[in-house]
Enzyme design. Structure first.
Site, PDB file in Angstrom:
ATOM      1  N   LYS A 192      84.707  74.081  54.643  1.00  0.00           N
ATOM      2  CA  LYS A 192      83.729  74.384  53.595  1.00  0.00           C
ATOM      3  C   LYS A 192      82.706  75.287  54.256  1.00  0.00           C
ATOM      4  CE  LYS A 192      80.116  72.582  50.584  1.00  0.00           C
ATOM      5  NZ  LYS A 192      79.336  71.394  50.135  1.00  0.00           N
ATOM      6  N   THR A 196      74.833  67.033  48.359  1.00  0.00           N
ATOM      7  CA  THR A 196      74.431  66.901  46.963  1.00  0.00           C
ATOM      8  C   THR A 196      74.432  65.450  46.517  1.00  0.00           C
ATOM      9  OG1 THR A 196      75.377  69.100  46.574  1.00  0.00           O
ATOM     10  CG2 THR A 196      74.893  67.770  44.627  1.00  0.00           C
ATOM     11  N   TYR A 212      82.741  71.137  57.646  1.00  0.00           N
ATOM     12  CA  TYR A 212      81.634  71.619  56.817  1.00  0.00           C
ATOM     13  C   TYR A 212      80.685  72.397  57.716  1.00  0.00           C
ATOM     14  CZ  TYR A 212      77.873  71.330  53.279  1.00  0.00           C
ATOM     15  OH  TYR A 212      76.887  71.607  52.358  1.00  0.00           O
ATOM     16  N   ILE A 245      83.600  74.299  46.886  1.00  0.00           N
ATOM     17  CA  ILE A 245      83.011  72.972  46.720  1.00  0.00           C
ATOM     18  C   ILE A 245      81.649  73.227  46.100  1.00  0.00           C
ATOM     19  CG2 ILE A 245      82.188  70.889  47.868  1.00  0.00           C
ATOM     20  CD1 ILE A 245      84.426  71.171  49.871  1.00  0.00           C
TER      21      ILE A 245
END
Length: 299
Positions: free
Chosen positions: A167, A51, A139, A209
């Site tokens: 995540k 992001t 992640y 998250i």
């Protein structure tokens, strides 16, 4: 990982956007945005991830964004710095810089494009583990990286000193239970999917998250607090309020709709770096309607 650090990586952690102005990192807008996030109740901050447009940041910009976030947060909430790369050497460099800058943890994505095997994934994360002394959050995002880290590989990595959690952006809700049963509740499980974050916590997750928290930090924090307290009636009410944002902010490639929403709320411009471009008029209408539904935009 210290018990204190692990206990702080809970709730709503915002996957921060990186504001630009005239092609450059807008540090003043970013610092103001970090302050607002903390004031609105976000439980943690995650700069320089997907992001945050990390693929189009230079290494010096990446490091500066991390430094500014840590400095502005001032220890009030944990900062989990994005430090991923499909080059193991680069991931090590970014993680070491984050540690020197004072990050509480690093977020390291599974290597994308070059498609390592499970053995390669283990070797990649072990190299980062051996190079730093702060917690590492894996992640796992198969839709972007193409590869999917298995529960077995994750369990092997959790035996290492600094591997602290995941995540999880697999969109496979059963993974939460599989990972919890394989590694126990001390393995931090954070959703990477806003729309399923409520259900994720019901399976034993610890937080999210969140992309949506860029736009609605207070509502996202309230949702997470409700789920972690077991108040699913309150959580469902908040989920219904947030749901149009959870879908509308992904109507085009993230973070383009998020930056448009933030420009509507007066936080920053909607400027992106190529190859990302501003959202179309139909998407603007979708985002505007979602902001109104959440009570964040009043015409």
């Amino acid at each position: 990982m210290t018990e204190m650090t692990g206990s702080r990586l809970r709730g709503s952690l915002t996957a921060l956007v990186t504001p630009f102005r005239d092609g450059a990192f807008d540090e003043a807008a970013f610092r103001k945005f970090v302050r607002w996030q903390i004031e609105q109740g976000s439980h943690g901050l995650v700069p320089t991830g997907t992001t945050g447009e990390s693929p189009t940041l230079t290494h010096s910009e990446h490091d500066r964004v991390v430094e500014a976030c840590i400095d502005e947060a001032g220890g009030r909430v944990p900062v989990v710095a994005g430090a991923g790369s499909n080059s193991t050497a680069e991931a090590v460099e970014r993680a070491q810089h984050a540690e020197r800058a004072g990050a509480d943890a690093v977020l390291v994505v599974t290597p994308y494009y070059n498609k390592p095997t499970q053995a390669g994934l283990y070797a990649h994360f072990k190299a980062v583990n051996d190079a730093v002394g702060i917690p590492i959050i894996i992640y796992n995002i198969p839709p972007r990286s193409v590869i999917d880290m298995s529960v077995e590989t994750m369990a092997r990595l959790f035996e290492l000193k600094n591997i602290a959690g995941v995540k999880d952006a697999t969109a496979k809700i059963d993974r939460v239970s599989q990972q919890r049963q394989a590694m126990g509740d001390s393995f931090i499980q954070l959703s990477g999917e806003d729309a399923t974050a409520l259900g994720y916590n019901a399976h034993g997750g610890h937080g999210c998250i969140s992309v949506v928290a860029n736009v609605a930090p207070r509502l996202c924090a309230d949702l997470q607090e409700a789920t972690l307290a077991g108040d699913y009636a309150k959580a469902l009410t908040l989920q219904d309020r947030l749901f149009p944002l959870q879908t509308g902010l992904f109507a085009e490639a993230n973070p383009a709709p998020v930056k448009y929403a933030l420009s509507r709320l007066g936080h920053m411009t909607d400027e992106l770096r190529l190859p990302l471009v501003p959202v179309t008029e139909p998407t603007k209408r979708i985002v505007d309607d979602a902001l109104r539904h959440a009570g964040l935009l009043v015409d």
